[in-house]
Enzyme design. Sequence first.
Site, short mmCIF file in Angstrom:
data_model
loop_
_atom_site.label_atom_id
_atom_site.label_comp_id
_atom_site.label_asym_id
_atom_site.label_seq_id
_atom_site.Cartn_x
_atom_site.Cartn_y
_atom_site.Cartn_z
CB SER A 1 -0.96 -0.06 1.19
OG SER A 1 -2.03 0.84 1.03
CG ASP B 1 -6.09 -4.51 -3.19
OD1 ASP B 1 -6.24 -3.51 -2.48
OD2 ASP B 1 -5.08 -5.23 -3.16
CG HIS C 1 -5.59 -2.84 0.76
ND1 HIS C 1 -4.97 -2.52 -0.43
CD2 HIS C 1 -4.98 -2.06 1.71
CE1 HIS C 1 -4.04 -1.60 -0.22
NE2 HIS C 1 -4.03 -1.31 1.06
#
Length: 288
Positions: A100, A238, A265
């Site tokens: 991320s 995601d 995610h």
Amino acid sequence: MKEGFLEVTGGKVWYIIHNETAEGTPLLVLHGGPGSSSYSLQGLKELATDRPVILYDQLGCGKSDRPDDDSLWTLARFVEEVAQVRTGLGLKKVHILGHSWGTTLAAASYFNNPEGISSIIFSSPCLSAPLWEKDQKKNLALLPLEVQETIRSCEEKGNTDTPAFQQAIEVFNDHFVCRLKPYPEHLKQGKHFRNPHVYQIMWGPSEFTVQGNLKTFDCTEQLSKISIPTLYTCGRYDEATPASTEYYSSRTPHAAFHVFEESAHMAYIEEPEQYRKVMNEFLSLLDK
């Protein structure tokens, strides 16, 4: 296992090394956020079979110092921090796994100084803040209308700290962040490691509208300059959408791309065995 603290600009950061004496090229993990911690990624210690695996909490969160100085919360200082961690731990040669926001940091670190970085894994990448924002608005449109309206209304009125907004965000998270039901207890217990203030400064009050100092970050034009082995991964559901992740991959020479079909995610928690398998297969090929 070895853990300790390192001095970086602004304070000290906590780190942990798994299988320190292994001979393979070390794997340095950059956690998400900004202002989150390595807490949810501790399962990646299972990758430390042939190589050391290093996790650390970025300054401002987790077990690291939390200085009261908003000038510290910039991409440039976090890039400096990565270099200081590498120097402090003697990591002359390293694989980097970013997740991320950690992919933002991994990319910026590579473009700042690629020396000694053997490969990069972009796990659920955020390599363009404008594209991320656009994708979240598309994701939001897939939710019930009342959830969409609550989020839009709260953002417009500045009511992002209300229970109504938080409940709507939980619905979003159930779809696009972690789809496990019930939500893992150990993740709930790690919430105190986060520092929402750092997130607020760098990103803003929510995922959907970038208002912080990362607002203009976009390195997609630079991806063609990556000259090391690169792996892009994301979950089918995601926030880092498969379409955008594949787009990043297509702009990177000879990059690999993988979608975890049952994940959002947090594939490293939603499909931990498959996640580790994909990571190990990529890394083992590089050390031969």
